[in-house]
Design a protein around this motif. Structure first.
Motif, PDB file in Angstrom:
ATOM      1  N   PHE A  77       0.850  -1.202   0.000  1.00 19.79           N
ATOM      2  CA  PHE A  77       0.000   0.000   0.000  1.00 19.79           C
ATOM      3  C   PHE A  77       0.881   1.246   0.000  1.00 19.79           C
ATOM      4  O   PHE A  77       0.530   2.268   0.574  1.00 19.79           O
ATOM      5  CB  PHE A  77      -0.936  -0.037   1.209  1.00 19.79           C
ATOM      6  CG  PHE A  77      -0.355  -0.797   2.382  1.00 19.79           C
ATOM      7  CD1 PHE A  77       0.613  -0.232   3.194  1.00 19.79           C
ATOM      8  CD2 PHE A  77      -0.738  -2.107   2.633  1.00 19.79           C
ATOM      9  CE1 PHE A  77       1.175  -0.937   4.236  1.00 19.79           C
ATOM     10  CE2 PHE A  77      -0.163  -2.841   3.690  1.00 19.79           C
ATOM     11  CZ  PHE A  77       0.791  -2.235   4.495  1.00 19.79           C
ATOM     12  N   CYS A  78       2.070   1.142  -0.620  1.00 22.65           N
ATOM     13  CA  CYS A  78       3.040   2.239  -0.556  1.00 22.65           C
ATOM     14  C   CYS A  78       2.544   3.504  -1.259  1.00 22.65           C
ATOM     15  O   CYS A  78       2.939   4.613  -0.875  1.00 22.65           O
ATOM     16  CB  CYS A  78       4.373   1.803  -1.154  1.00 22.65           C
ATOM     17  SG  CYS A  78       5.107   0.412  -0.289  1.00 22.65           S
ATOM     18  N   CYS A 100       0.977   5.690   1.245  1.00 23.89           N
ATOM     19  CA  CYS A 100       1.674   5.771   2.542  1.00 23.89           C
ATOM     20  C   CYS A 100       1.612   7.209   3.072  1.00 23.89           C
ATOM     21  O   CYS A 100       2.051   8.141   2.417  1.00 23.89           O
ATOM     22  CB  CYS A 100       3.125   5.330   2.382  1.00 23.89           C
ATOM     23  SG  CYS A 100       4.013   5.343   3.943  1.00 23.89           S
ATOM     24  N   ARG A 126       8.044   7.726  10.758  1.00 21.82           N
ATOM     25  CA  ARG A 126       8.290   7.064  12.044  1.00 21.82           C
ATOM     26  C   ARG A 126       9.446   7.751  12.747  1.00 21.82           C
ATOM     27  O   ARG A 126      10.413   8.161  12.091  1.00 21.82           O
ATOM     28  CB  ARG A 126       8.686   5.602  11.808  1.00 21.82           C
ATOM     29  CG  ARG A 126       7.560   4.776  11.248  1.00 21.82           C
ATOM     30  CD  ARG A 126       8.024   3.395  10.815  1.00 21.82           C
ATOM     31  NE  ARG A 126       6.875   2.514  10.675  1.00 21.82           N
ATOM     32  CZ  ARG A 126       6.039   2.520   9.647  1.00 21.82           C
ATOM     33  NH1 ARG A 126       6.219   3.349   8.635  1.00 21.82           N
ATOM     34  NH2 ARG A 126       5.008   1.705   9.614  1.00 21.82           N
ATOM     35  N   CYS A 178      10.408   5.299   5.961  1.00 22.36           N
ATOM     36  CA  CYS A 178       9.792   4.040   5.539  1.00 22.36           C
ATOM     37  C   CYS A 178      10.194   2.934   6.502  1.00 22.36           C
ATOM     38  O   CYS A 178      11.359   2.821   6.875  1.00 22.36           O
ATOM     39  CB  CYS A 178      10.239   3.692   4.115  1.00 22.36           C
ATOM     40  SG  CYS A 178       9.701   2.058   3.573  1.00 22.36           S
ATOM     41  N   LEU A 179       9.211   2.118   6.866  1.00 27.36           N
ATOM     42  CA  LEU A 179       9.472   0.977   7.752  1.00 27.36           C
ATOM     43  C   LEU A 179      10.598   0.095   7.211  1.00 27.36           C
ATOM     44  O   LEU A 179      11.432  -0.411   7.959  1.00 27.36           O
ATOM     45  CB  LEU A 179       8.173   0.163   7.879  1.00 27.36           C
ATOM     46  CG  LEU A 179       8.187  -1.129   8.670  1.00 27.36           C
ATOM     47  CD1 LEU A 179       8.585  -0.893  10.126  1.00 27.36           C
ATOM     48  CD2 LEU A 179       6.823  -1.809   8.611  1.00 27.36           C
ATOM     49  N   PHE A 180      10.620  -0.084   5.887  1.00 30.28           N
ATOM     50  CA  PHE A 180      11.549  -1.035   5.276  1.00 30.28           C
ATOM     51  C   PHE A 180      12.955  -0.474   5.021  1.00 30.28           C
ATOM     52  O   PHE A 180      13.836  -1.204   4.596  1.00 30.28           O
ATOM     53  CB  PHE A 180      10.989  -1.518   3.927  1.00 30.28           C
ATOM     54  CG  PHE A 180       9.773  -2.409   4.041  1.00 30.28           C
ATOM     55  CD1 PHE A 180       9.392  -2.960   5.251  1.00 30.28           C
ATOM     56  CD2 PHE A 180       9.015  -2.717   2.915  1.00 30.28           C
ATOM     57  CE1 PHE A 180       8.269  -3.780   5.354  1.00 30.28           C
ATOM     58  CE2 PHE A 180       7.899  -3.536   3.001  1.00 30.28           C
ATOM     59  CZ  PHE A 180       7.523  -4.070   4.219  1.00 30.28           C
ATOM     60  N   PRO A 239      11.293   6.552   0.123  1.00 30.54           N
ATOM     61  CA  PRO A 239      11.194   5.549  -0.953  1.00 30.54           C
ATOM     62  C   PRO A 239       9.807   4.921  -1.060  1.00 30.54           C
ATOM     63  O   PRO A 239       8.951   5.153  -0.226  1.00 30.54           O
ATOM     64  CB  PRO A 239      12.197   4.487  -0.506  1.00 30.54           C
ATOM     65  CG  PRO A 239      12.182   4.552   0.980  1.00 30.54           C
ATOM     66  CD  PRO A 239      11.859   5.997   1.359  1.00 30.54           C
ATOM     67  N   GLY A 298       8.565   1.621  -0.342  1.00 27.86           N
ATOM     68  CA  GLY A 298       9.159   0.524   0.408  1.00 27.86           C
ATOM     69  C   GLY A 298       9.111  -0.827  -0.284  1.00 27.86           C
ATOM     70  O   GLY A 298      10.024  -1.628  -0.165  1.00 27.86           O
TER      71      GLY A 298
HETATM   72  S1  SF4 Z   1       6.689  -0.118   3.132  1.00 26.85           S
HETATM   73 FE1  SF4 Z   1       7.416   1.981   3.493  1.00 26.85          FE
HETATM   74  S2  SF4 Z   1       6.561   3.224   1.853  1.00 26.85           S
HETATM   75 FE2  SF4 Z   1       5.438   1.283   1.875  1.00 26.85          FE
HETATM   76  S3  SF4 Z   1       3.668   1.706   3.152  1.00 26.85           S
HETATM   77 FE3  SF4 Z   1       5.212   0.834   4.516  1.00 26.85          FE
HETATM   78  S4  SF4 Z   1       6.320   2.582   5.331  1.00 26.85           S
HETATM   79 FE4  SF4 Z   1       5.145   3.315   3.579  1.00 26.85          FE
END
Ligand code: SF4
Ligand code: GTP
Ligand code: SAM
Ligand code: SF4
Length: 330
Positions: free
Chosen positions: A253-254, A257, A261, A271-273, A306, A308
Motif C-alpha cells: 500500500f506504498c 503511505c 516514524r 519508511c518501515l523497510f 522511498p 518501500g
Molecule cells: S513499506 Fe514503506 S513506503 Fe510502503 S507503506 Fe510501509 S512505510 Fe510506507
C-alpha cells in the motif's frame, strides 16, 4: 505540508516510546541475544513533546505511540495526558501488547485515549507462551476485557504465522463477532537482523480472507479517513465485529503511505523497510536549534522517502532492513 515526489502526504506519525519490551515475540526481535538502546540515547518525554510540536507544524494529524512496549516506560500515561491537553484535536493512538493494561483503563480514558490496538496472536495460553516466551496470555485477555468494559474501542493485531496460528481462524472470527472488535491479520514481514521470516511461516492475506469467507459471509468495508492505516477490513454479515488484513508483503500500500516514524532514540525513518535514518535527536539536543531546523530535516527526509515495496523486491523478500521491529515500533 509534506508532500513527496509520488504525491504522498505525511499526516501520521508513529512515535516509538521505548525499544524495551516485556515480551520476546518470535517475529519481532532476536530470541537469545539483543541489546537495548542506552538510556541516555532515548528521547526524554519533553523531547518527544517537542517533536510532536514540529510534526503538527508539518501537517501531522494523527500520532500513534508504540514501542517496544509503551506501557513499560515509566510515566507513559501522564505523557499521553499532556499531549492530549496540548493538542485536543490530535488523533492520539496507542499500539500495545496489552499485558500491562488491565488496571489502567480509567487512567487512559482520562488521558484522552478512546481506542487501543492490542496484539494477540493466539487464543491459546500455551501457544501464547511459545510465541512470546512469556506466560502472559491471561493478562492480555484481562487487558482487552477491561478496555471493552471501560468503553474503549479495541483493534486486535494478529501476526499471521503459517504452521503456528493458521488453525485458529474460526476462533478469531468468533472472537471478533462476540466482542464487536476488529481483528486484523498482519502478514509477517522480514524485518530486523536475525529475522525468522521464511516461505514456510509466511501466510499471505488472500489465503486468510478466502479461508474466512468459507466460514462466514464477508463484506468489504471501505475505510474513508485519510489518516487511516493500511488495513483492508471486512464486516462479518449478520453480526458486529470485523476481520481485516494488512498485506504488507503480498499487496503493498506504498502509493498511499501517509506516515513517518521516529524511533525512541530520535531517528526519523520515512519508511518501515528502509534503514536510512535522519538524526532528529542531534538537532533536539543542540541548544541553539529552532523549529525551522527540524522542519528542514523533515522536508529533506521526505524528499528521499522511498516506495518501500521496491526495497522488499530488491532483497527478494529476505530481511529487508537491519533494525528490529521492537526498535522501530512497527
Ligand atoms: S513499506 Fe514503506 S513506503 Fe510502503 S507503506 Fe510501509 S512505510 Fe510506507
Ligand atoms: N509495511 C508497512 N506496515 C505497516 C505500516 N503501518 C503499519 N504497518 C504494520 O501494520 C501493523 C499494525 O500496525 P498498528 O500499530 O496497529 O497501526 P495501524 O494499523 O497502522 O493503525 P490504524 O489503522 O491507525 O489503527 C504493524 O505490524 C505495522 O508494522 C506501513 O506504513 N507499512
Ligand atoms: C513492534 S509492536 C510494538 C507495540 C507493542 N509492543 C505490540 O506488540 O503491540 C507493533 C506491531 O508490530 C507487529 N509486528 C512486530 N513484528 C512484526 C513482523 N515481523 N511482521 C509483522 N508485524 C510485526 C506486532 O504484532 C504489533 O502489532
Ligand atoms: S515490541 Fe510488541 S511485537 Fe515486539 S516483542 Fe514486544 S510485544 Fe512482541
Amino acid at each position: 505540508m509534506l508532500i513527496d515526489s509520488h504525491g504522498r502526504k505525511v499526516s501520521y506519525l508513529r512515535l516509538s516510546i521505548t525499544d524495551r519490551c516485556n515480551l520476546r515475540c518470535l517475529y519481532c526481535r532476536p530470541q537469545d541475544e539483543w541489546t537495548f538502546i542506552p538510556h541516555e540515547q532515548i528521547l526524554s518525554f519533553e523531547e518527544m513533546a517537542e517533536l510532536v510540536d514540529v510534526a503538527r507544524q508539518a501537517g501531522v494529524e494523527k500520532v500513534r505511540l508504540t514501542g517496544g512496549e509503551p506501557f513499560a516506560r515509566k510515566d507513559f500515561i501522564p505523557f499521553v495526558g499532556r499531549l492530549h491537553v496540548k493538542y485536543p484535536d490530535l488523533d492520539l493512538r496507542i499500539t500495545t501488547n496489552g499485558t500491562l493494561l488491565a488496571d489502567r483503563v480509567d487512567e487512559l480514558r482520562e488521558a484522552g485515549i478512546s481506542c487501543l490496538n492490542i496484539s494477540l496472536d493466539t487464543l491459546q495460553r500455551k501457544k501464547f507462551e511459545e510465541i512470546t516466551k512469556i506466560d502472559a496470555y491471561d493478562q492480555v485477555r484481562a487487558g482487552i476485557d477491561a478496555c471493552l468494559k471501560g468503553g474503549l474501542r479495541v483493534k486486535v493485531n494478529v501476526v499471521a504465522l503459517k504452521g503456528i496460528n493458521d488453525d485458529e481462524l474460526p476462533g478469531f472470527v468468533d472472537f471478533a463477532r462476540d466482542n464487536g472488535v476488529d481483528v486484523r491479520f498482519i502478514e509477517f514481514m522480514p524485518i530486523g537482523y536475525q529475522s525468522r521470516w521464511s516461505r514456510d511461516n509466511y501466510w499471505p492475506a488472500e489465503e486468510i480472507i478466502s479461508k474466512v469467507e468459507k466460514l462466514v459471509p464477508l463484506e468489504e468495508v471501505l475505510v474513508a479517513s485519510r489518516n487511516s492505516g493500511p488495513a483492508r477490513m471486512y464486516g462479518i454479515s449478520g453480526g458486529s465485529g470485523r476481520i481485516g488484513v494488512i498485506s504488507a508483503v503480498s499487496n503493498h500500500f506504498c502509493e498511499s503511505c501517509n506516515r513517518f516514524r521516529v524511533t525512541s532514540d530520535g531517528k526519523l525513518r520515512t519508511c518501515l523497510f528502509s534503514d536510512r535514518e535522519y538524526d532528529v535527536r542531534s538537532i533536539l539536543r543542540d541548544p541553539g536549534h529552532t523549529m525551522q531546523d527540524m522542519l528542514d530535516l523533515f522536508a529533506r527526509a521526505n524528499a528521499e522517502k522511498p516506495m518501500g515495496y521496491r526495497l522488499l523486491q530488491e532483497r527478494e523478500h529476505n530481511q529487508v532492513c537491519d533494525r528490529t521491529m521492537t526498535a522501530i515500533g512497527g
